[in-house]
Design a protein around this motif. Structure first.
Motif, PDB file in Angstrom:
ATOM      1  N   LEU A  27       0.743  -1.293  -0.065  1.00  0.00           N
ATOM      2  CA  LEU A  27       0.122   0.103   0.011  1.00  0.00           C
ATOM      3  C   LEU A  27       0.833   1.406   0.011  1.00  0.00           C
ATOM      4  N   SER A  28       2.017   1.330   0.754  1.00  0.00           N
ATOM      5  CA  SER A  28       2.677   2.439   0.770  1.00  0.00           C
ATOM      6  C   SER A  28       3.369   2.528  -0.657  1.00  0.00           C
ATOM      7  N   LYS A  29       4.115   1.448  -1.387  1.00  0.00           N
ATOM      8  CA  LYS A  29       4.559   1.879  -2.457  1.00  0.00           C
ATOM      9  C   LYS A  29       3.482   2.265  -3.559  1.00  0.00           C
ATOM     10  N   PHE A  30       2.335   1.778  -3.511  1.00  0.00           N
ATOM     11  CA  PHE A  30       1.261   2.223  -4.537  1.00  0.00           C
ATOM     12  C   PHE A  30       0.696   3.732  -4.274  1.00  0.00           C
ATOM     13  N   LEU A  31       0.769   4.037  -2.919  1.00  0.00           N
ATOM     14  CA  LEU A  31       0.385   5.513  -2.713  1.00  0.00           C
ATOM     15  C   LEU A  31       1.629   6.309  -3.292  1.00  0.00           C
ATOM     16  N   THR A  32       2.713   6.004  -2.921  1.00  0.00           N
ATOM     17  CA  THR A  32       3.804   6.648  -3.155  1.00  0.00           C
ATOM     18  C   THR A  32       3.816   6.867  -4.727  1.00  0.00           C
ATOM     19  N   MET A  33       3.562   5.812  -5.329  1.00  0.00           N
ATOM     20  CA  MET A  33       3.361   6.012  -6.846  1.00  0.00           C
ATOM     21  C   MET A  33       2.604   7.122  -7.481  1.00  0.00           C
ATOM     22  N   VAL A  34       1.457   7.009  -6.669  1.00  0.00           N
ATOM     23  CA  VAL A  34       0.318   8.122  -7.171  1.00  0.00           C
ATOM     24  C   VAL A  34       0.803   9.490  -6.654  1.00  0.00           C
ATOM     25  N   VAL A  35       1.429   9.673  -5.562  1.00  0.00           N
ATOM     26  CA  VAL A  35       1.715  10.872  -5.161  1.00  0.00           C
ATOM     27  C   VAL A  35       2.875  11.524  -6.132  1.00  0.00           C
ATOM     28  N   PHE A  36       3.701  10.617  -6.329  1.00  0.00           N
ATOM     29  CA  PHE A  36       5.015  11.331  -7.021  1.00  0.00           C
ATOM     30  C   PHE A  36       4.671  11.331  -8.435  1.00  0.00           C
ATOM     31  N   THR A  37       3.765  10.513  -9.109  1.00  0.00           N
ATOM     32  CA  THR A  37       3.281  10.666 -10.524  1.00  0.00           C
ATOM     33  C   THR A  37       2.628  11.943 -10.747  1.00  0.00           C
ATOM     34  N   CYS A  38       1.643  12.409  -9.764  1.00  0.00           N
ATOM     35  CA  CYS A  38       0.898  13.552  -9.850  1.00  0.00           C
ATOM     36  C   CYS A  38       1.605  14.774  -9.647  1.00  0.00           C
ATOM     37  N   SER A  39       2.748  14.825  -8.944  1.00  0.00           N
ATOM     38  CA  SER A  39       3.437  15.940  -8.599  1.00  0.00           C
ATOM     39  C   SER A  39       4.888  16.189  -9.205  1.00  0.00           C
ATOM     40  N   ALA A  40       5.790  15.464  -8.582  1.00  0.00           N
ATOM     41  CA  ALA A  40       7.167  15.496  -9.109  1.00  0.00           C
ATOM     42  C   ALA A  40       7.531  14.960 -10.583  1.00  0.00           C
ATOM     43  N   GLN A  41       6.637  13.706 -10.855  1.00  0.00           N
ATOM     44  CA  GLN A  41       6.993  13.040 -12.267  1.00  0.00           C
ATOM     45  C   GLN A  41       6.332  14.340 -13.275  1.00  0.00           C
ATOM     46  N   HIS A  42       5.169  14.701 -12.801  1.00  0.00           N
ATOM     47  CA  HIS A  42       4.343  15.558 -13.876  1.00  0.00           C
ATOM     48  C   HIS A  42       5.200  16.984 -14.045  1.00  0.00           C
ATOM     49  N   ALA A  43       5.935  17.482 -12.944  1.00  0.00           N
ATOM     50  CA  ALA A  43       6.572  18.686 -13.173  1.00  0.00           C
ATOM     51  C   ALA A  43       7.880  18.324 -13.972  1.00  0.00           C
ATOM     52  N   ALA A  44       8.554  17.096 -13.762  1.00  0.00           N
ATOM     53  CA  ALA A  44       9.772  17.073 -14.689  1.00  0.00           C
ATOM     54  C   ALA A  44       9.221  16.645 -16.186  1.00  0.00           C
ATOM     55  N   VAL A  45       8.126  16.288 -16.554  1.00  0.00           N
ATOM     56  CA  VAL A  45       7.697  16.049 -17.810  1.00  0.00           C
ATOM     57  C   VAL A  45       7.108  17.415 -18.400  1.00  0.00           C
ATOM     58  N   ASN A  46       6.271  18.013 -17.460  1.00  0.00           N
ATOM     59  CA  ASN A  46       5.480  19.332 -18.155  1.00  0.00           C
ATOM     60  C   ASN A  46       6.374  20.479 -18.131  1.00  0.00           C
ATOM     61  N   ASN A  47       7.448  20.758 -16.932  1.00  0.00           N
ATOM     62  CA  ASN A  47       7.993  22.101 -16.802  1.00  0.00           C
ATOM     63  C   ASN A  47       8.791  22.411 -17.951  1.00  0.00           C
ATOM     64  N   GLY A  48       9.480  21.478 -18.603  1.00  0.00           N
ATOM     65  CA  GLY A  48      10.479  21.868 -19.601  1.00  0.00           C
ATOM     66  C   GLY A  48       9.942  21.631 -20.883  1.00  0.00           C
ATOM     67  N   GLN A  49       8.703  21.671 -21.399  1.00  0.00           N
ATOM     68  CA  GLN A  49       8.055  21.677 -22.589  1.00  0.00           C
ATOM     69  C   GLN A  49       8.582  22.612 -23.403  1.00  0.00           C
ATOM     70  N   TYR A  50       8.467  23.985 -23.152  1.00  0.00           N
ATOM     71  CA  TYR A  50       8.708  25.083 -23.666  1.00  0.00           C
ATOM     72  C   TYR A  50      10.474  25.059 -24.154  1.00  0.00           C
ATOM     73  N   ASP A  51      11.156  24.680 -23.230  1.00  0.00           N
ATOM     74  CA  ASP A  51      12.627  24.757 -23.289  1.00  0.00           C
ATOM     75  C   ASP A  51      12.803  23.816 -24.373  1.00  0.00           C
ATOM     76  N   LEU A  52      12.307  22.632 -24.589  1.00  0.00           N
ATOM     77  CA  LEU A  52      12.574  21.509 -25.477  1.00  0.00           C
ATOM     78  C   LEU A  52      11.864  22.054 -26.928  1.00  0.00           C
ATOM     79  N   GLY A  53      10.566  22.360 -26.625  1.00  0.00           N
ATOM     80  CA  GLY A  53       9.824  22.302 -28.043  1.00  0.00           C
ATOM     81  C   GLY A  53       9.971  23.827 -28.746  1.00  0.00           C
ATOM     82  N   ALA A  54      10.590  24.904 -28.142  1.00  0.00           N
ATOM     83  CA  ALA A  54      10.656  26.110 -28.711  1.00  0.00           C
ATOM     84  C   ALA A  54      11.603  26.173 -30.007  1.00  0.00           C
TER      85      ALA A  54
END
Length: 257
Positions: free
Chosen positions: A119-146
């Motif tokens: 349960l701890s691993k599963f919940l960590t995956m959910v929280v991490f994906t919605c926060s840190a992982q999303h930031a890593a993928v989303n926040n650099g889109q302009y830097d790469l795609g410009a």
């Protein structure tokens, strides 16, 4: 207007991506090991992401239970039998497995959770994906795609098919027209920009816990995040090339905020 992919084509791309999604790819430590980049030097994404994953998940009794997800799970469940016997929890996991991953056992997504550790691993995956992982993928889109040749949103002509027999114009012909480029750049700017009123990772507007222990764990988690943020800032201060996409001043608590 900014993409050569139709609505039907977009659904097909999403379907193909979902078919490749696995529990291993969603759980950062497993994914890093699977990709063979555990010891890759100067890999900033791995370093920052692992710091955040560990802060979200880990609970060390020797440190007074000073970490987040595992501490809260241990407080409310305590033993494995409490996890396996929680009918609402099991129904939630089945719903995710059935409707989110279409019941694909090959994905490795669990259809039930039987232990506190699972349960701890599963919940960590959910929280991490919605926060840190999303930031890593989303926040650099302009830097790469410009620079559109990096990630063109549409292609006007096929790319050269034979190595060593192409001319410069054959690479320029597929690049989208100016109006298409402008449309996609606007989208990238909006996606990469920090909007007003966002809630950063570790910030919570609503009080969802009445007991003292969860409040203490949240404050300890917030303290850990501050330490991680300071380390990132110090590293970036001296780095020739900053890696700032998971800076905790830019990492939202959830993609739905």
């Amino acid at each position: 207007q900014g993409s050569g992919v139709t609505c039907k084509g977009m659904l097909l791309i999403i379907q193909q991506g979902l078919e490749k999604a696995t529990y291993t790819s969603l759980c950062l430590p497993d994914d890093i090991w699977h990709c063979g980049v555990v010891h890759l030097p100067s890999y900033r994404y791995r370093d920052d992401a692992m710091s955040l994953w560990e802060a979200i998940e880990r609970w060390d009794k020797g440190l007074g239970g000073s970490c987040f997800i595992s501490g809260i799970v241990a407080f409310y469940y305590g033993e494995d039998v409490a996890v396996s016997g929680d009918a609402e929890l099991q129904a939630w996991v089945v719903d995710i497995f059935t409707n989110g991953f279409l019941g694909r056992t090959s994905s490795g997504i669990p259809s039930s959770l039987r232990t506190v550790a699972e349960l701890s691993k599963f919940l960590t995956m959910v929280v991490f994906t919605c926060s840190a992982q999303h930031a890593a993928v989303n926040n650099g889109q302009y830097d790469l795609g410009a620079f559109l040749p990096n990630t063109p949103s549409s292609m006007c002509h096929p790319l050269p098919a034979e190595k060593g027999k192409a001319f410069l114009q054959q690479f320029l012909n597929p690049v989208p027209q100016v109006d298409t480029t402008a449309n996609i750049l606007v989208a990238l700017i909006l996606l990469s920009s920090r909007l007003s009123g966002v809630m950063l990772l570790g910030q919570y507007l609503e009080e969802r816990f009445m007991e003292v222990e969860p409040h203490w764990l949240i404050r300890a988690f917030q303290g850990q995040l501050e330490e991680i943020r300071d380390r990132m800032e110090e590293r970036n201060c001296w780095a020739k090339l900053r890696y700032n996409y998971m800076n905790l001043l830019e990492t939202e608590n959830s993609i739905s905020e």
